[in-house]
Enzyme design. Structure first.
Site, mmCIF file in Angstrom:
data_model
loop_
_atom_site.group_PDB
_atom_site.id
_atom_site.type_symbol
_atom_site.label_atom_id
_atom_site.label_comp_id
_atom_site.label_asym_id
_atom_site.label_seq_id
_atom_site.Cartn_x
_atom_site.Cartn_y
_atom_site.Cartn_z
ATOM 1 C CD GLU A 99 -1.589 -2.311 1.435
ATOM 2 O OE1 GLU A 99 -0.370 -2.653 1.795
ATOM 3 O OE2 GLU A 99 -2.464 -3.242 1.623
ATOM 4 C CG HIS B 178 -11.826 -5.660 7.957
ATOM 5 N ND1 HIS B 178 -10.361 -5.474 8.301
ATOM 6 C CD2 HIS B 178 -11.951 -6.431 6.894
ATOM 7 C CE1 HIS B 178 -9.808 -6.336 7.448
ATOM 8 N NE2 HIS B 178 -10.676 -7.009 6.761
#
Lengths: 354, 323
Positions: free
Chosen positions: A63, A132
């Site tokens: 990322e 999440h």
């Protein structure tokens, strides 16, 4: 008027990317899972086939570097659209975002532009759990040089994404997972919504509700119910978290004298805190009651179905809060706006898994 | 190797050296008010690369970036003015010594964060690939940056996509005051590690400028012809303290013996010796080169010192690019 269509939020996102890639050969689209059979909840389906592997590609689980690579490419005519299936994954890229993307234009004396769009998806419920489900728009808003948008409707999702892709600055584009299946009227082709404009959804004299992303859906249910009780709310969907449309908020609070801010993030250091601080400082004389907010508690989202029951804000909670601010009865709210069951999905159709 | 070429390498290295020495001399007047990392001792790699690449190739660098900026052709006046915080600086006074840029010559910026500019350089290579040009991207980094995750991630992607990028690692043995032995396993060869990721990798003497030149000539040709990324580790040594104008051997983090060993292999002295061994009369030419450089440097400092500061209000503009 352009032709319109009834499509989902996910389809609206897909169309925005497709239109942008059509309009400009420099637009590229990448992210983990972008070309897989599910295509990021349908938001990137068909793009690789239409525009080829060079412009649409899956990526390594890197990322931070991939954000820097997007920045580097954007310095030379490329307009990257990068996607992460959860905002939480993107936290690995804070160096490139905060020390890079947000700084280059300013730090190099306006000589570099970083026209990148970073799509981040927020999870909620279905056991998404502590890592999440984080709604960290306040972090991004804190950094000078970034723009942050959180569209609620399919119409806004498409128009704001097209504006984000063609903006000369880095834009954090935050999609709530519970909105992907919502449907709405969306024009075909290209249209743009400015990245600094809030949307006034309903008008009322009693209180200003400032909301964002999925919470606007809950707020709509609450304000529709309250209307039947002759309580009229100014409901404002921020759409853009940064820059924020202060004029829209101030105009409304000047009329209503009351403010409730709904925030999908944690309470402390939140966008709602900033809105309340500014309104309190600038419009103190106009306020009839102390401003209020509803945000996530300062705890991670737990995973168990049982533990999330009281974690999130529902339409009933919002309606009750408004009645308490206005000091009016709230008895009927539980009948008309009961706690959703199940409470951890946007609807019965949703079976996760993420 | 042709004498003219070696003379050019000498000139580029000497220019960097004399610029840095002038900064070190002027720094204690405290008019250059920003962290400044000098490249004295490490000039050969930048000089050699500059003779092998084109103006339209890209380069990005680090906090210790003066040499790379100057070698790529960045404006000397704009750099000195930037260190002085002036409005004529290459970043209009908003960046300082650690944030140098000269887009006109493809020098796309330096970063004060270790490893931060590495993926940006790879992204520039990706843009060349997408735009179907034959530009290459040169990424300067230090040995410390090879310990960052983003370095591995960037090399991995460059190899995956076969991008036109050269990673140039100047291994000067120290990250601030931390020696390699506290940072990397004993016996680690950085170039071997990178080779295993799939980049063509080699290492070389970073103080021998003609050696650096030969390595770059081959690697630049290879990268430009589409054969994929290169990683080159050059061993070299910084003379001055990590940040600032002074020597710091008194701190005791490195030995004087080590310092003296490297100084005997000074890249500029080695090059000068090589030139004079072939033709002693070149000494006059070298003196002339030095003289021209000194005049240029003197002009650049005068320019910087006489340039106006930006207006304080400038701090509050230039946050967003206007569409």
């Amino acid at each position: 008027m352009k032709m319109t269509q009834i499509i989902t939020y996910a389809e609206a996102i897909q169309q925005a990317i497709q239109n942008a890639m059509d309009l400009d050969d420099g637009v590229i689209c990448f992210g983990l899972g972008v070309t897989d059979p599910k295509g990021i909840f349908g938001t990137t389906l068909g793009l690789e086939k239409e525009f080829g592997k060079k412009r649409v590609f899956d990526m390594p689980a890197s990322e931070n570097a991939m954000t820097g690579i997007a920045i580097g490419a954007s310095l030379n005519g490329i307009k990257p659209v990068m996607t992460h299936q959860r905002l939480d994954f993107f936290l690995l890229a804070m160096d490139q975002l905060v020390n890079g993307a947000s700084k280059l234009h300013y730090m190099f004396g306006k000589q570099l532009n970083v026209p990148i769009t970073i799509r981040l998806i927020l999870g909620r419920g279905w056991g998404q759990g502590p890592t999440h489900s984080q709604s960290l728009q306040a972090w991004f808003s804190h950094i000078p040089g970034l723009k942050v948008v959180m569209p609620t409707t399919p119409y806004d999702a498409k128009g704001l994404l097209l504006s984000s892709i063609f903006d000369l600055n880095p834009v954090i584009f935050i999609e709530h997972r519970w909105l992907h299946s919502s449907i709405g009227e969306v024009p075909k082709g290209d249209y743009r919504i400015p990245l600094h404009s809030a949307l006034q959804i309903s008008s009322g004299k009693d209180i200003t509700i400032v909301s964002m992303s999925y919470l606007t859906i809950e707020a709509k249910k609450a304000t529709n119910f309250l209307k039947t009780k002759n309580i009229h709310c100014d409901l404002i969907d921020l759409r853009s978290i940064k820059p924020i449309d202060w004029k829209c908020i101030y105009d409304s609070v000047e009329r209503t004298g009351r403010l409730l801010v709904l925030d999908s993030g944690f309470t402390t250091g939140s966008v709602s805190g900033e809105v309340i601080a500014r309104v309190s400082m600038d419009l103190y004389q106009k306020l009839k009651s102390p401003p209020s907010r509803m945000a996530c508690p300062d705890f991670p989202e737990p995973t168990s179905y049982a533990l999330t029951k009281d974690y999130y804000i529902s339409a009933g909670d919002i309606a009750k809060k408004i009645t308490s601010i206005l000091e009016v009865p709230s008895e009927e709210i539980d009948n008309f706006l009961p706690k959703p069951a199940p409470h951890d999905t946007p609807g019965d159709y949703f079976k996760g898994p993420f | 190797m042709k004498q003219d070429l070696i003379l050019n390498l000498y000139r580029i290295m000497k220019r960097i050296r004399l610029v840095e020495e002038e900064i070190a001399l002027q720094y204690p007047k405290w008019e250059m008010r920003c962290p400044t990392h000098l490249s004295i001792g490490q000039e050969a790699v930048a000089a050699a690369l500059s003779m092998c690449i084109r103006k339209d190739d890209f380069a990005v660098s680090t906090h210790r970036g003066h040499a790379h900026y100057l070698a790529k052709g960045g404006s000397l006046k704009s750099m000195i003015a930037e260190i002085y915080g002036k409005s004529t600086g290459c970043s209009r006074g908003k960046g300082g010594s650690m944030h140098l840029i000269d887009k006109d010559v493809g020098f796309m910026g330096t970063s004060a964060i270790v490893g931060n500019s590495i993926p940006i350089g790879v992204g520039l290579a990706l843009s060349a690939h997408l735009n179907f040009t034959d530009q290459i991207s040169c990424v300067f980094l230090g040995d410390g940056a090879t310990e960052e995750g983003v370095f591995y991630e960037s090399v991995n992607f460059a190899v995956l996509k076969n991008l036109p990028v050269i990673f140039i690692c100047e291994n000067n043995l120290y990250s601030v005051y931390s020696p390699l032995e506290v940072r990397q396993p004993k016996g680690r060869k950085i170039s071997k590690m990178v080779e295993s990721i799939g980049a063509t990798s080699l290492s070389g003497d970073g103080n021998d400028v003609t050696n650096c030149y030969r390595i770059f000539r081959n690697s630049v040709n290879s990268v430009r012809s589409g054969l994929g990324p290169y990683f080159i580790e050059f061993f070299t040594y910084r003379y001055k303290e990590h940040c600032g104008h002074e020597y710091d051997n008194n701190l005791g983090y490195r030995s004087v013996a080590e310092f003296e060993t490297w100084k005997k292999r000074d890249p500029i002295e080695l090059c000068k010796k090589q030139l004079l061994e072939t033709d002693l009369s070149l000494i006059r030419k070298l003196d002339k080169i030095d003289q021209i450089i000194k005049e240029e440097i003197s002009d650049a400092f005068l320019f910087a010192q006489n340039s106006p500061f930006p207006e304080p209000q400038e701090a509050f503009s230039g946050l967003y690019a206007d569409s």
